[in-house]
Design an enzyme around this catalytic site. Sequence first.
Site, PDB file in Angstrom:
ATOM      1  N   GLU B 310       0.848  -1.206   0.000  1.00  0.00           N
ATOM      2  CA  GLU B 310       0.000   0.000   0.000  1.00  0.00           C
ATOM      3  C   GLU B 310       0.876   1.245   0.000  1.00  0.00           C
ATOM      4  OE1 GLU B 310      -2.858  -0.446   3.179  1.00  0.00           O
ATOM      5  OE2 GLU B 310      -3.123  -2.571   2.774  1.00  0.00           O
ATOM      6  N   CYS B 406     -11.194   0.563   7.365  1.00  0.00           N
ATOM      7  CA  CYS B 406     -10.628   1.848   7.783  1.00  0.00           C
ATOM      8  C   CYS B 406     -11.282   3.004   7.055  1.00  0.00           C
ATOM      9  CB  CYS B 406      -9.115   1.874   7.578  1.00  0.00           C
ATOM     10  SG  CYS B 406      -8.597   1.541   5.893  1.00  0.00           S
TER      11      CYS B 406
END
Lengths: 636, 636
Positions: B310, B406
């Site tokens: 990521e 998230c």
Amino acid sequence: MAPKREISIKDVKVDDSFWNGRIGNAVEKAVPYQWRVLNDQEPGAVPSHAVMNFKICAGLAEGKFGGFRFQDSDLAKWIEAAAYSLLYKDSPEIRAALEEAVSVIEKAQQPDGYLDTYFILEKPEERWRDIAHGHELYCAGHMLEAAVALFQVTGSSRLLQVMEKTVNLIRQVFGEGEGQISSYPGHEEIELALMKAYRATGQEAYKELALYFIENRGAKPGFLEEPGFQNASKNRWFQASYHQAHARIREQETAEGHAVRAMYFFTGAADAALETGDPTLKAALEKLWENVTRRRMYVTGGVGSQGEGECFTIDYDLPNDTCYTETCAAIGLAMWALRMLRLEPKEEYAAIMERALYNNVLSGISQDGEHYFYVNPLLVKPEVARFRRDHQDVEPDRVKWFGCACCPPNITRTLCGLGGYIYTRKGDAIYQHLYIGNTGEFETEQGKARLRCVSSMPWEGKAEIAYSGPDGVEVYLRVPGYGENFRITKAGAPVSFTLSQGYARLCPQDGDAYTLSFGMKAQYLQANPQVLEDCGKACVQRGPLVYCAEEADNGPLLNSFTADLSQPPVLETSPLFGGVTVVKAAGSQIDWEKWPANALYAPAPAPTRPASLTLVPYFLWNNRGAGEMLVWMNAR
Amino acid sequence: MAPKREISIKDVKVDDSFWNGRIGNAVEKAVPYQWRVLNDQEPGAVPSHAVMNFKICAGLAEGKFGGFRFQDSDLAKWIEAAAYSLLYKDSPEIRAALEEAVSVIEKAQQPDGYLDTYFILEKPEERWRDIAHGHELYCAGHMLEAAVALFQVTGSSRLLQVMEKTVNLIRQVFGEGEGQISSYPGHEEIELALMKAYRATGQEAYKELALYFIENRGAKPGFLEEPGFQNASKNRWFQASYHQAHARIREQETAEGHAVRAMYFFTGAADAALETGDPTLKAALEKLWENVTRRRMYVTGGVGSQGEGECFTIDYDLPNDTCYTETCAAIGLAMWALRMLRLEPKEEYAAIMERALYNNVLSGISQDGEHYFYVNPLLVKPEVARFRRDHQDVEPDRVKWFGCACCPPNITRTLCGLGGYIYTRKGDAIYQHLYIGNTGEFETEQGKARLRCVSSMPWEGKAEIAYSGPDGVEVYLRVPGYGENFRITKAGAPVSFTLSQGYARLCPQDGDAYTLSFGMKAQYLQANPQVLEDCGKACVQRGPLVYCAEEADNGPLLNSFTADLSQPPVLETSPLFGGVTVVKAAGSQIDWEKWPANALYAPAPAPTRPASLTLVPYFLWNNRGAGEMLVWMNAR
């Protein structure tokens, strides 16, 4: 005895200004080098252990198995290549090495005919239990190809006798009878090898086993309930389609899964279609051929759009930077094309075979004959290739050898066996598909026919073809789709001919000498607009050669160039690489010195300046160190 | 008490025709919906278990821990969002839910202040032993942010008292003293939360701990010798740089590793630079800011070029289809920009904050407020996204919730907390960065100042700004870089102003009403030629909005269109999405009905026809089902 229409590898000897150096490298460098590697005697290379595995099985050495479970196939491919190499150089050292290899293999073979060193040494109780991934049939297939090669070139049937025992064992183990395993290979290869052995020996048993494996493929359960398959198939790239086992061949609408496996399968199936004459199998192969070559093939003849699963993806999905386009898959495409030509001589098949051989296959080996590519991308930015996860299979530099070394010996056997790709026969009619200089000898009903070809390809559309032999032999010469004003003359006078599916039909007489000529202009190609990655772009092809731009000739930021399609690409003779035809593409380039300092985005239009790119044949890329490369240029 | 220059979330209330619906969705739909999800009461959604984990710790329920080890943070982000939502709707249900959440958290807290439910329930002996990946400090950070939010909005300090105990424990555990752990968080977040708590309460202890973590980061060994880190770092994407722990912040030349972590870290560090006034820390942040925004940021304000890790990749590596560009990372970029504005009000920071908020942040949530994107690509072909391994993180359809959730509560807290992004202060000077309709109240030395803004952004460059309050308060209004003919008038008469780093300085008197206006034409942008993927392409931006083409408006094969840069994009008011400004891009398209049937490659030029694309704001993409989308069009 081989059926008469068969062309043996011994019958055609290449002698060609373009290929001689490459074949010479294979014969003089690669074959001896690979023998040392296989014997763990080459200091720089990853230890192979391939010969040692056989020695241990033979009781000639002690130790444990080393390498991949399909390590045996590296030795097999080398034997095949080394056998072919004798056609070009009858080296006593290579003959001795071949003798040594065969002797060790003979001793390694188990009394019942079993031969796979991985299972003999590592998992003797698990023979034939992991058909999906065990590679026993794959290795046997390559060893059978090696045996046929040795037999055809040297006349020695020692390895063929070994493999006959192995094949007999396989015929006992696999089948639909009681106590037999109903399955098919996890990695196809033995099908085409069995067909080769059948065509070389005429023994029906080879053909029957091949047909069983081909026709049974996709039947359930096959290997689909094995623990090895079940475990691997938790990964979505290792489902039944990875093995082309998602359907029977006649129900396969698209080429799926592992590209090398698919190519080898279709090659064996095309052999089978030729021998059985089954029109439904031929139709299935034509459908798959169309899918591959019109939806899933790179312009370089590469196949396999993704590294994960080394696989085909979906129609028109042809990313240029993250592709897999394995050298072995392009070899497989050429092999398949050759079989399609045997089934039905059509120019289209020859064109694809040539496209693969002159581009994605040849790019797999360096000019010095000692460095290889496994993956053959069409767009490379080295720092991206080194960093990004989705480029993990892309090497920005050629390497000397691979831990998983399928490609180097595969290229070597292809180069040493190139003569096998030039002609096919249809009865006594001889079809010439590739204008590669050679001499070919063909037994016909009327007697022995000889063709001698001297060619200027791929740099010039010109070939001299001389015939000697009896009257009544038809010779079909390919009229390449890219050739302009194709002409045949004899003693300066035009020869008229009929055209049949892209071939000029001649009925030569002894002593006839023909001159073929055709124009080959460098041409911009565009891709079908369904190919997202190539939209707005063009590449250059001339004759069979696809061109590319390299940083070595043009500096960096190749993608900031836009080709002007209204200006045809210009040919230029270059001293590069000992003399090649390069192409100049005219257009404009973003004038990056005038780009607003330090800006990531700025209002259009960006400042440009007139520019041109020098393009070199794709197969030559990365012979001058790592750098940017691209095939598809922005174009307008 | 908060230092006077601080703007509390309570001081600014958004009331804006563009944002009201979005904030309303967050307040009316997302906050109640997410509470149900967190309590496992929402039938369609993946069970969260987040509240249950606290209940079990509190002795109010029995069972085992569920969810990710950072599950606590989902509840924390929800509390923050729910607290902000009370500014827009003082819902008794949400107040009750907040009371309930805080009561459970109070009871879940261990006597020594420890609060992380994963370690309490799963690994009570392993507290503070896996700093790299344990997320204890990350979760504590989010809970501290939640506590500050509740305190600022409701005045209740119950959760703040809980977190004061937790922070005191962390201060005992971490530090350079004997028996203390010398380390820093594996996932940054607590640094910015501690700075928020410091600014809200004035308690030095918060600031000191934040400074310790920020300054110590990159020191060896930190967590770099922990087994958890050692194990994870065998994967090349999980090295020290993944955690921004490869160097001390002043030695970091480029933004590396996990993009959300990096953004949160730089946000906390910018807070620290403001409070300490340390010019070397400010300089380090300016260098990193330049690296991110001029080398590693998508035009949509997205950051993180790769899904694996990521992470940031390398300079100018901005693939449009395989990017990560996580919604949370763009939120992090906006948070960092806001802190840079506090450090030094420069139009550039506001422009990037606005770019992130109006594009990559807002694209993360659907028009109905109930469907989300985690990854926000700039180029999508749904069938490719569904198939290819390197697209595995790209969802071609929005989803209702994520297992790793998230993003949804992060967007919700950002929408409900949007008022916090509009202004910053420099002493008594008030800077307005975003023209979002709102009323703001600011305590100054001279007394309370009020600003009321009514805005037509982002559809029109027009805003009315009314001031009431004492004389002597400076108001700086942003002059957007994209604004043409920026004018301020008062009662129809031009107001002259001085310009300071992109802000118009005004010294209003009570009752002054200004009208701002500026032109916003749709403009083609090009990317730096170092960005390989964008060469030969252009995108359209108007004001803060980046536009994209969707299949819903234009049919498939969007990439077969080439925009003509000599024809400016044309604005059009569209009834789509309740009325938005769309853009028409003129150019040509490959006439694929005339493309040679069934050909994969064909001689150039391909037949084309005049065509135009309808472009919609990027943030609106994929509100009409899955389809092709692209931001960067081929252009000439």
